[in-house]
Design a protein around this motif. Sequence first.
Motif, PDB file in Angstrom:
ATOM      1  N   LEU A   1      13.218  -7.483  97.246  1.00 41.34           N
ATOM      2  CA  LEU A   1      13.695  -8.829  96.933  1.00 41.34           C
ATOM      3  C   LEU A   1      13.798  -8.966  95.416  1.00 41.34           C
ATOM      4  O   LEU A   1      12.797  -8.869  94.707  1.00 41.34           O
ATOM      5  CB  LEU A   1      12.738  -9.879  97.511  1.00 41.34           C
ATOM      6  CG  LEU A   1      12.646  -9.899  99.038  1.00 41.34           C
ATOM      7  CD1 LEU A   1      11.553 -10.849  99.496  1.00 41.34           C
ATOM      8  CD2 LEU A   1      13.990 -10.283  99.659  1.00 41.34           C
ATOM      9  N   TRP A   2      14.997  -9.192  94.951  1.00 42.82           N
ATOM     10  CA  TRP A   2      15.307  -9.141  93.531  1.00 42.82           C
ATOM     11  C   TRP A   2      15.410 -10.508  92.880  1.00 42.82           C
ATOM     12  O   TRP A   2      16.079 -11.410  93.399  1.00 42.82           O
ATOM     13  CB  TRP A   2      16.647  -8.438  93.319  1.00 42.82           C
ATOM     14  CG  TRP A   2      16.656  -6.983  93.629  1.00 42.82           C
ATOM     15  CD1 TRP A   2      16.888  -6.391  94.847  1.00 42.82           C
ATOM     16  CD2 TRP A   2      16.438  -5.911  92.699  1.00 42.82           C
ATOM     17  NE1 TRP A   2      16.830  -5.027  94.718  1.00 42.82           N
ATOM     18  CE2 TRP A   2      16.563  -4.698  93.418  1.00 42.82           C
ATOM     19  CE3 TRP A   2      16.164  -5.859  91.334  1.00 42.82           C
ATOM     20  CZ2 TRP A   2      16.418  -3.458  92.811  1.00 42.82           C
ATOM     21  CZ3 TRP A   2      16.028  -4.626  90.720  1.00 42.82           C
ATOM     22  CH2 TRP A   2      16.147  -3.436  91.464  1.00 42.82           C
ATOM     23  N   ASP A   3      14.804 -10.632  91.713  1.00 40.22           N
ATOM     24  CA  ASP A   3      15.112 -11.711  90.785  1.00 40.22           C
ATOM     25  C   ASP A   3      16.452 -11.381  90.130  1.00 40.22           C
ATOM     26  O   ASP A   3      16.937 -10.248  90.220  1.00 40.22           O
ATOM     27  CB  ASP A   3      13.994 -11.794  89.733  1.00 40.22           C
ATOM     28  CG  ASP A   3      14.316 -12.757  88.618  1.00 40.22           C
ATOM     29  OD1 ASP A   3      14.584 -13.934  88.912  1.00 40.22           O
ATOM     30  OD2 ASP A   3      14.312 -12.333  87.442  1.00 40.22           O
ATOM     31  N   ILE A   4      17.054 -12.343  89.450  1.00 39.72           N
ATOM     32  CA  ILE A   4      18.366 -12.118  88.831  1.00 39.72           C
ATOM     33  C   ILE A   4      18.276 -12.073  87.307  1.00 39.72           C
ATOM     34  O   ILE A   4      18.448 -11.032  86.694  1.00 39.72           O
ATOM     35  CB  ILE A   4      19.373 -13.202  89.274  1.00 39.72           C
ATOM     36  CG1 ILE A   4      19.636 -13.096  90.783  1.00 39.72           C
ATOM     37  CG2 ILE A   4      20.693 -13.069  88.497  1.00 39.72           C
ATOM     38  CD1 ILE A   4      20.552 -14.174  91.338  1.00 39.72           C
ATOM     39  N   ASP A   5      18.012 -13.224  86.688  1.00 34.34           N
ATOM     40  CA  ASP A   5      18.073 -13.325  85.230  1.00 34.34           C
ATOM     41  C   ASP A   5      16.920 -12.574  84.575  1.00 34.34           C
ATOM     42  O   ASP A   5      15.749 -12.802  84.884  1.00 34.34           O
ATOM     43  CB  ASP A   5      18.031 -14.801  84.809  1.00 34.34           C
ATOM     44  CG  ASP A   5      19.197 -15.574  85.375  1.00 34.34           C
ATOM     45  OD1 ASP A   5      20.321 -15.379  84.883  1.00 34.34           O
ATOM     46  OD2 ASP A   5      18.995 -16.368  86.310  1.00 34.34           O
ATOM     47  N   GLY A   6      17.265 -11.667  83.664  1.00 37.72           N
ATOM     48  CA  GLY A   6      16.257 -10.874  82.991  1.00 37.72           C
ATOM     49  C   GLY A   6      15.830  -9.652  83.767  1.00 37.72           C
ATOM     50  O   GLY A   6      15.103  -8.809  83.237  1.00 37.72           O
ATOM     51  N   THR A   7      16.288  -9.537  85.010  1.00 35.93           N
ATOM     52  CA  THR A   7      15.952  -8.399  85.868  1.00 35.93           C
ATOM     53  C   THR A   7      17.197  -7.574  86.178  1.00 35.93           C
ATOM     54  O   THR A   7      17.242  -6.374  85.920  1.00 35.93           O
ATOM     55  CB  THR A   7      15.310  -8.890  87.177  1.00 35.93           C
ATOM     56  OG1 THR A   7      14.143  -9.660  86.876  1.00 35.93           O
ATOM     57  CG2 THR A   7      14.927  -7.702  88.067  1.00 35.93           C
TER      58      THR A   7
ATOM     59  N   GLY B   1      13.165  -8.980  80.198  1.00 33.90           N
ATOM     60  CA  GLY B   1      13.357 -10.398  79.926  1.00 33.90           C
ATOM     61  C   GLY B   1      12.535 -10.820  78.726  1.00 33.90           C
ATOM     62  O   GLY B   1      12.558 -10.165  77.682  1.00 33.90           O
ATOM     63  N   ARG B   2      11.759 -11.884  78.874  1.00 36.73           N
ATOM     64  CA  ARG B   2      11.004 -12.442  77.749  1.00 36.73           C
ATOM     65  C   ARG B   2       9.565 -11.960  77.683  1.00 36.73           C
ATOM     66  O   ARG B   2       8.827 -12.357  76.776  1.00 36.73           O
ATOM     67  CB  ARG B   2      11.035 -13.968  77.833  1.00 36.73           C
ATOM     68  CG  ARG B   2      12.441 -14.542  77.764  1.00 36.73           C
ATOM     69  CD  ARG B   2      12.444 -16.049  77.766  1.00 36.73           C
ATOM     70  NE  ARG B   2      13.814 -16.566  77.731  1.00 36.73           N
ATOM     71  CZ  ARG B   2      14.118 -17.860  77.670  1.00 36.73           C
ATOM     72  NH1 ARG B   2      13.158 -18.761  77.640  1.00 36.73           N
ATOM     73  NH2 ARG B   2      15.386 -18.245  77.636  1.00 36.73           N
ATOM     74  N   TYR B   3       9.155 -11.112  78.620  1.00 36.62           N
ATOM     75  CA  TYR B   3       7.763 -10.660  78.669  1.00 36.62           C
ATOM     76  C   TYR B   3       7.685  -9.158  78.454  1.00 36.62           C
ATOM     77  O   TYR B   3       8.535  -8.401  78.927  1.00 36.62           O
ATOM     78  CB  TYR B   3       7.125 -11.043  80.011  1.00 36.62           C
ATOM     79  CG  TYR B   3       6.985 -12.534  80.198  1.00 36.62           C
ATOM     80  CD1 TYR B   3       5.813 -13.190  79.840  1.00 36.62           C
ATOM     81  CD2 TYR B   3       8.038 -13.297  80.713  1.00 36.62           C
ATOM     82  CE1 TYR B   3       5.685 -14.560  80.002  1.00 36.62           C
ATOM     83  CE2 TYR B   3       7.923 -14.664  80.868  1.00 36.62           C
ATOM     84  CZ  TYR B   3       6.743 -15.288  80.506  1.00 36.62           C
ATOM     85  OH  TYR B   3       6.623 -16.655  80.653  1.00 36.62           O
ATOM     86  N   THR B   4       6.648  -8.735  77.750  1.00 36.92           N
ATOM     87  CA  THR B   4       6.442  -7.315  77.485  1.00 36.92           C
ATOM     88  C   THR B   4       5.772  -6.642  78.678  1.00 36.92           C
ATOM     89  O   THR B   4       5.257  -7.316  79.594  1.00 36.92           O
ATOM     90  CB  THR B   4       5.548  -7.124  76.256  1.00 36.92           C
ATOM     91  OG1 THR B   4       4.226  -7.633  76.556  1.00 36.92           O
ATOM     92  CG2 THR B   4       6.103  -7.856  75.044  1.00 36.92           C
TER      93      THR B   4
END
Length: 234
Positions: free
Chosen positions: A6-12, A195-198
């Motif tokens: 199950l996939w996220d979209i933005d940043g993934t 995305g925004r996290y390391t």
Amino acid sequence: MKTLLLWDIDGTLILSGGAGERALVLALEREFGILGTLEDIEVAGRTDPWIARRVLAKFAVPDTPENVSRYLDGYLRALPRELANPHAHTLPGVRELLGALALRKDIAQGLLTGNLRRGAEIKLSHHKLWGHFAFGAFGDDGENRDELGPHALRRACAHHSVEFTAERVFVIGDTPHDITCGKAFGARTIGVATGRYTVEQLRAFSPTAVFPTLADTAAVLAVIDGVPAGARST
């Protein structure tokens, strides 16, 4: 078929070059005559309805169902044009990984995203990725992201006529919200630091695995297939 991704979209899967945030700002102006920004509002990993309610509250617009719907409709109208920018792109390794997964008869793929379904379709169609996903859970299903997993699981089971067990479900995303969302219904989780996290920030939430990008197709498949770290080829 035994494994569900199950996939996220933005940043993934993609970066939209700020298209989503610009569309939200434009909708605020066009629908309510308000010039403003999304400063102080967390966007990454949140659902579109959650974001809409916070934006309206910030500018003292009553967050009634009618106003939220009006605002999000305006956002969807503005989104396609904003996506046509030179900074919108598919993230490293995504096309190769999705292509490899599409050849696997034992793996099903869907979406688990805070985007509205129509917004998800607009974004992924722009990058010619929509065809990889026949089902999913979306921001339309609820404002609280942690409640979306069961919707995606139910639709996956209905679409494939297979009962996927939670331990063979992977939620893949770029924020801590994706990790906690997966854990909320017993799924395994894969973090990706595009995305925004390391990597370190995502690892603090104890996902099954974390990758800097999805460029190493073999390494991602090894995690999905349950290959022990010491046995993976490098």
